[in-house]
Write a protein that holds these residues in place. Sequence first.
Motif, short mmCIF file in Angstrom:
data_model
loop_
_atom_site.label_atom_id
_atom_site.label_comp_id
_atom_site.label_asym_id
_atom_site.label_seq_id
_atom_site.Cartn_x
_atom_site.Cartn_y
_atom_site.Cartn_z
N UNK A 1 0.78 -1.23 0.00
CA UNK A 1 0.00 0.00 0.00
C UNK A 1 0.80 1.27 0.00
N UNK A 2 1.92 1.31 0.73
CA UNK A 2 2.68 2.55 0.84
C UNK A 2 3.34 2.96 -0.47
N UNK A 3 3.40 2.04 -1.43
CA UNK A 3 4.01 2.36 -2.73
C UNK A 3 2.98 2.55 -3.83
N UNK A 4 1.73 2.55 -3.48
CA UNK A 4 0.69 2.72 -4.51
C UNK A 4 0.88 4.00 -5.30
N UNK A 5 1.33 5.06 -4.65
CA UNK A 5 1.53 6.32 -5.37
C UNK A 5 2.56 6.15 -6.48
N UNK A 6 3.60 5.34 -6.25
CA UNK A 6 4.63 5.09 -7.26
C UNK A 6 4.03 4.30 -8.42
N UNK A 7 3.30 3.23 -8.10
CA UNK A 7 2.73 2.38 -9.13
C UNK A 7 1.66 3.13 -9.93
N UNK B 1 14.12 -3.75 -7.91
CA UNK B 1 15.11 -2.81 -7.38
C UNK B 1 14.46 -1.95 -6.30
N UNK B 2 14.72 -2.31 -5.06
CA UNK B 2 14.14 -1.58 -3.93
C UNK B 2 15.14 -0.61 -3.32
N UNK C 1 16.52 4.06 2.34
CA UNK C 1 15.67 5.05 1.68
C UNK C 1 14.40 5.32 2.48
N UNK C 2 13.70 6.39 2.11
CA UNK C 2 12.44 6.71 2.78
C UNK C 2 11.31 5.83 2.27
N UNK C 3 11.46 5.23 1.10
CA UNK C 3 10.51 4.24 0.59
C UNK C 3 11.29 3.26 -0.30
N UNK C 4 10.76 2.04 -0.39
CA UNK C 4 11.50 0.95 -0.99
C UNK C 4 11.11 0.67 -2.43
N UNK D 1 16.45 7.50 13.31
CA UNK D 1 15.93 8.43 14.31
C UNK D 1 14.82 7.73 15.09
N UNK D 2 14.45 8.33 16.21
CA UNK D 2 13.47 7.71 17.11
C UNK D 2 12.11 7.49 16.46
N UNK D 3 11.81 8.23 15.41
CA UNK D 3 10.51 8.12 14.75
C UNK D 3 10.48 7.11 13.62
N UNK D 4 11.63 6.56 13.26
CA UNK D 4 11.66 5.65 12.12
C UNK D 4 10.99 4.32 12.47
N UNK D 5 10.34 3.75 11.49
CA UNK D 5 9.65 2.47 11.68
C UNK D 5 10.62 1.38 12.08
N UNK D 6 11.80 1.35 11.47
CA UNK D 6 12.77 0.33 11.79
C UNK D 6 13.25 0.46 13.24
#
Length: 170
Positions: free
Chosen positions: A6-12, A59-60, A105-108, A159-164
Amino acid sequence: MYRDIGSLNWVFNIFDGLKEQDRIRFQNTDFLVSPDMKWTDETDLKSMYMLLLFKDTRLKTIRDLKSSDDLKLLKDVKNDIETKLLKQYGNLPLNKVKLFFHYQPSYYQLHLHIVHCDNELNYKSMLLGKDCHFLDTVIDNLEMNLDYYQKCKMVYCLNDNSELYKRFQK
């Protein structure tokens, strides 16, 4: 399937011709280029900030670059930026732009940042907490060893806010 994320739908949606087609400044079968939202005035070249989105969904990140075809792709990207894209902007010379990837990256979906050298404000903001890997360096590393990015150590800040970071805290 990777395209269902879902988070990459904008790219697709861009790849599939459903969104932002009027923003594409250059496109071929391998990639497309459009202004980043940070570039609000395209008449001001010194504030140039563009994104090149690679269409190959395998290629992510730069870690996925590992073949002679990938190396050729990167060389073609550099050539097309210089001979086709920058011609649209008054024959801006290649040495006036910074071409870089982030890891992490900020998105894969692999993407390349194209930033005018005088755009220090946006360039510096993109560096905060991120490790930049310049296109020329990535090309050089792959020329030395095609599996360079599978073997090398890449240190980066979370950073503290990153999902990882949040996942590591669980």
